[in-house]
Design an enzyme around this catalytic site. Structure first.
Site, PDB file in Angstrom:
ATOM      1  N   LYS A 191       0.844  -1.202   0.000  1.00 53.28           N
ATOM      2  CA  LYS A 191       0.000   0.000   0.000  1.00 53.28           C
ATOM      3  C   LYS A 191       0.873   1.243   0.000  1.00 53.28           C
ATOM      4  CE  LYS A 191      -1.826   2.971   2.785  1.00 53.28           C
ATOM      5  NZ  LYS A 191      -1.890   4.183   1.955  1.00 53.28           N
ATOM      6  N   GLU A 266       9.914   1.298  10.704  1.00 56.85           N
ATOM      7  CA  GLU A 266      10.922   2.338  10.469  1.00 56.85           C
ATOM      8  C   GLU A 266      10.210   3.674  10.608  1.00 56.85           C
ATOM      9  OE1 GLU A 266      13.942   1.597  10.146  1.00 56.85           O
ATOM     10  OE2 GLU A 266      13.981  -0.452   9.410  1.00 56.85           O
ATOM     11  N   CYS A 300      13.742  10.857   6.657  1.00 55.74           N
ATOM     12  CA  CYS A 300      13.584  10.501   8.068  1.00 55.74           C
ATOM     13  C   CYS A 300      14.868  10.752   8.855  1.00 55.74           C
ATOM     14  CB  CYS A 300      13.133   9.058   8.196  1.00 55.74           C
ATOM     15  SG  CYS A 300      14.126   7.969   7.208  1.00 55.74           S
ATOM     16  N   GLU A 398       9.471  16.346  14.885  1.00 58.60           N
ATOM     17  CA  GLU A 398       9.982  16.127  13.531  1.00 58.60           C
ATOM     18  C   GLU A 398       9.247  17.054  12.569  1.00 58.60           C
ATOM     19  OE1 GLU A 398       9.039  12.390  11.535  1.00 58.60           O
ATOM     20  OE2 GLU A 398      11.103  12.374  10.803  1.00 58.60           O
TER      21      GLU A 398
HETATM   22  P1  NAP Z   1       2.324   8.256   7.896  1.00 60.62           P
HETATM   23  O1  NAP Z   1       1.199   9.177   7.969  1.00 60.62           O
HETATM   24  O2  NAP Z   1       2.712   7.493   9.102  1.00 60.62           O
HETATM   25  O3  NAP Z   1       1.976   7.277   6.700  1.00 60.62           O
HETATM   26  C1  NAP Z   1       2.794   6.223   6.304  1.00 60.62           C
HETATM   27  C2  NAP Z   1       1.927   5.170   5.640  1.00 60.62           C
HETATM   28  O4  NAP Z   1       1.040   4.603   6.608  1.00 60.62           O
HETATM   29  C3  NAP Z   1       1.024   5.720   4.536  1.00 60.62           C
HETATM   30  O5  NAP Z   1       0.896   4.757   3.529  1.00 60.62           O
HETATM   31  C4  NAP Z   1      -0.277   5.926   5.291  1.00 60.62           C
HETATM   32  O6  NAP Z   1      -1.400   5.998   4.464  1.00 60.62           O
HETATM   33  C5  NAP Z   1      -0.299   4.709   6.166  1.00 60.62           C
HETATM   34  N1  NAP Z   1      -1.182   4.836   7.335  1.00 60.62           N
HETATM   35  C6  NAP Z   1      -1.643   5.963   7.943  1.00 60.62           C
HETATM   36  N2  NAP Z   1      -2.456   5.638   8.980  1.00 60.62           N
HETATM   37  C7  NAP Z   1      -2.523   4.278   9.019  1.00 60.62           C
HETATM   38  C8  NAP Z   1      -3.202   3.343   9.860  1.00 60.62           C
HETATM   39  N3  NAP Z   1      -3.986   3.744  10.875  1.00 60.62           N
HETATM   40  N4  NAP Z   1      -3.027   2.038   9.617  1.00 60.62           N
HETATM   41  C9  NAP Z   1      -2.255   1.605   8.605  1.00 60.62           C
HETATM   42  N5  NAP Z   1      -1.595   2.448   7.770  1.00 60.62           N
HETATM   43  C10 NAP Z   1      -1.720   3.766   7.974  1.00 60.62           C
HETATM   44  O7  NAP Z   1       3.656   8.959   7.436  1.00 60.62           O
HETATM   45  P2  NAP Z   1       3.858   9.902   6.195  1.00 60.62           P
HETATM   46  O8  NAP Z   1       3.302  11.219   6.510  1.00 60.62           O
HETATM   47  O9  NAP Z   1       3.344   9.240   4.988  1.00 60.62           O
HETATM   48  O10 NAP Z   1       5.470   9.939   6.126  1.00 60.62           O
HETATM   49  C11 NAP Z   1       6.262  10.763   6.887  1.00 60.62           C
HETATM   50  C12 NAP Z   1       6.824  10.027   8.095  1.00 60.62           C
HETATM   51  O11 NAP Z   1       7.506   8.831   7.724  1.00 60.62           O
HETATM   52  C13 NAP Z   1       7.828  10.834   8.848  1.00 60.62           C
HETATM   53  O12 NAP Z   1       7.530  10.825  10.204  1.00 60.62           O
HETATM   54  C14 NAP Z   1       9.163  10.123   8.606  1.00 60.62           C
HETATM   55  O13 NAP Z   1      10.122  10.266   9.577  1.00 60.62           O
HETATM   56  C15 NAP Z   1       8.759   8.731   8.424  1.00 60.62           C
HETATM   57  N6  NAP Z   1       9.742   8.015   7.604  1.00 60.62           N
HETATM   58  C16 NAP Z   1      10.570   7.119   8.208  1.00 60.62           C
HETATM   59  C17 NAP Z   1      11.522   6.444   7.484  1.00 60.62           C
HETATM   60  C18 NAP Z   1      12.423   5.428   8.117  1.00 60.62           C
HETATM   61  O14 NAP Z   1      12.999   4.631   7.404  1.00 60.62           O
HETATM   62  N7  NAP Z   1      12.560   5.380   9.410  1.00 60.62           N
HETATM   63  C19 NAP Z   1      11.627   6.672   6.119  1.00 60.62           C
HETATM   64  C20 NAP Z   1      10.776   7.603   5.532  1.00 60.62           C
HETATM   65  C21 NAP Z   1       9.822   8.259   6.294  1.00 60.62           C
HETATM   66  P3  NAP Z   1      -1.861   7.467   3.929  1.00 60.62           P
HETATM   67  O15 NAP Z   1      -0.911   7.796   2.868  1.00 60.62           O
HETATM   68  O16 NAP Z   1      -3.220   7.298   3.419  1.00 60.62           O
HETATM   69  O17 NAP Z   1      -1.800   8.408   5.086  1.00 60.62           O
END
Ligand code: NAP
Ligand code: MG
Length: 496
Positions: A191, A266, A300, A398
């Site tokens: 997804k 992650e 990240c 963040e």
């Molecule tokens: P996010 O809101 O956590 O979303 C990540 C993914 O999870 C998206 O596909 C999202 O769908 C899905 N999601 C949201 N709520 C969910 C739920 N209740 N159950 C299952 N899946 C769900 O994060 P983002 O805004 O897309 O990305 C930014 C964040 O990612 C930052 O905090 C960053 O630090 C982190 N990140 C971490 C790494 C690492 O390797 N550690 C790498 C890159 C990014 P939707 O798109 O529909 O919201």
């Protein structure tokens, strides 16, 4: 839907891929996909509901159990992944253009990281398919008489992997999950983030062309709260591989814990960059700029907290804000641009409100902030100087955007305490040529990766993941292979 953009033919898939078929959501719902440089809608993709998720997981399960997948030799799996890497390269210009149009990142980054690194990761992981192995074990079971026992273990796939990824490196994050999962013999339901589904859909199509059996890689689009949540809760999914925010990771981890389902998480970061007094200020300023502004700060491990020894603090910080001030902002498709738009209007608003919090918390804004006239979701590179080390929201939360806070320090132990004063622990970098200081800092910093004289460097052979609230588990290398397999022990009794 196919469109021609800037002379490149874009194969714009706008339906989901399940079992080799292109499907709309059963409920007919869809989500608009935007070009963040213009705010224009470039596609509409299905907003999958529980029924669609169930169909995708059941399809992946059937494929996992089928001869087409189970019966395949590791070498055959390897060859398919290598073919997919080749196809990513031969279709590289199209994928790069698609990514830049959908995510906003510079075309050069799309070419190098979404296309180039994706092919590199696939080839590395393809090699692991033929290298899975177990151990043989002598046992000491005394009964029954005249019977000996021996055992061996094998690493076997888990089954269906549910992969949920963010929008910052849409194609590469998909590859980071599917490459080890498929190399180990699992099937996948992927997804992508709702903002950036387009390269994941095209990846699914290329995987079929590479010879992956239909149903081994399924790509479903939709929103996290519905589509993602249904995938996490589905009993047919054997493992969740998630990259995203700490907030969502915590939620997913709790559900997986209740269902006794392994999850690799992650998550977010607030990575420190520490510059010691022996460092050339020009090198340090450029290093700090690259650490925070790469991919517009939507990384990240972005180096968002800069600690500089007070002897060179003013020099480094002035050079850094000059670099930021001179950055050209514009569409990622245009040559000569240093920074494209952020991914969405919502994210732009969030980053701007965090910049406002820096002003309210009393730090000196050296550059950045302020509205830009363009329609796209642009934010200027922003540097705050926090000369007296005051508490600030920007030091803990963040931002995931081009915003940095700089602070002076006097001795290394003070820098260690400040750097570790965060709930996150994903990355950190140290800038010095003093081996003693570099070793001390690399031991003391609470981070999954510590870089010396560089930042944001990842490699398929280098384990990657977080301490503390930055996550659980490691991606890449042997660690990834462990996390996408489980151990089966086979115990054999034989007459002696
Ligand atoms: P996010 O809101 O956590 O979303 C990540 C993914 O999870 C998206 O596909 C999202 O769908 C899905 N999601 C949201 N709520 C969910 C739920 N209740 N159950 C299952 N899946 C769900 O994060 P983002 O805004 O897309 O990305 C930014 C964040 O990612 C930052 O905090 C960053 O630090 C982190 N990140 C971490 C790494 C690492 O390797 N550690 C790498 C890159 C990014 P939707 O798109 O529909 O919201
Ligand atoms: Mg989201």
């Amino acid at each position: 839907m196919n469109v021609i953009k800037e002379g490149v033919f874009l194969n714009l898939r706008d339906r989901m891929l399940v079992g080799g078929e292109w499907l709309d959501a059963k409920n007919g719902d869809s989500i608009p996909v935007f070009d963040p440089a213009t705010g224009e809608i470039i596609a509409n993709v299905p907003d999958a509901g529980e029924v669609d998720v169930d169909h995708a997981v059941e399809t992946a399960r059937r494929t996992y159990q089928s001869v087409a997948w189970r019966g395949m030799t590791p070498a055959a799996r390897e060859r398919i992944l290598l073919r997919l890497a080749d196809l990513i390269e031969t279709n590289g210009e199209e994928l790069a253009m698609l990514e830049t149009r959908n995510n906003g990142k510079l075309l050069a980054y799309s070419r190098m990281f979404e296309v180039g690194a994706s092919a590199q990761w696939l080839r590395y992981m393809a090699g692991w398919a033929t290298k899975l192995s177990g151990t043989t074990l002598d046992l000491s079971l005394p009964l029954p008489p005249h019977v000996r026992t021996s055992a061996f273990t094998r690493r076997i796939p888990i089954g269906v992997v549910g992969a949920i990824i963010p929008w910052n490196f849409p194609l590469l994050m998909a590859i980071w999950k599917i490459a080890p999962a498929l190399a180990c013999g699992n099937t996948v339901v992927l997804k992508p983030a709702e903002e950036t589904p387009l390269t994941a859909l095209r990846l699914g199509e290329l995987a079929l062309e590479a010879g992956l059996p239909p149903g081994a890689l399924n790509v479903i689009t939709g929103r996290g709260e519905r589509t993602g949540a249904a995938l996490v809760a589905h009993p047919g999914v054997g493992k969740i591989a998630f990259t995203g925010s700490t907030e969502v990771g915590r939620l997913i981890g709790a559900i997986c814990g209740q269902n006794l389902k392994p999850a690799s998480l992650e998550l977010g970061g607030k990575s420190p960059v520490i510059v010691l007094d022996d460092c050339d200020p020009a090198v340090a300023a450029q290093g700090a700029a690259d650490a925070i502004f790469f991919n517009h700060g939507q990384v990240c491990t972005a180096g968002s907290r800069l600690y500089v020894h007070h002897d060179i603090y003013n020099d480094v910080v002035q050079r850094l804000s000059a670099i930021a001030d001179n950055m050209v902002i514009g569409s990622g498709l245009d040559a000569g641009v240093h920074m494209g738009p952020l991914v969405s209007r919502r994210h732009q608003e969030r980053v701007n409100s965090l910049i406002d919090s820096g002003v309210a918390d009393g730090a000196e804004r050296l550059c950045g902030g302020g509205a830009l006239p363009e329609k796209g979701y642009f934010v200027r590179p922003t540097i705050f100087a926090n000369h007296d080390n005051r508490p600030m929201k920007l030091l803990h939360e963040e931002v995931f955007g081009p915003v940095l806070v700089a602070m002076p320090f006097t001795d290394i132990s003070e820098a260690i305490v400040e750097a570790n004063n965060s709930v996150y622990g994903l990355g950190a970098s140290v800038w010095t040529n003093r081996i003693d200081a570099a070793m001390k800092l690399s031991e003391s910093l609470e981070a999954g990766t510590v870089w010396i004289n560089t930042h944001n460097m990842v490699d398929p052979n280098l384990p990657f993941g977080g301490f503390k609230d930055s996550g659980i588990g490691r991606e890449h290398g042997a660690a990834a292979v462990e996390s996408y397999t489980t151990t089966k022990a086979v115990c054999i009794a034989y007459a002696n």
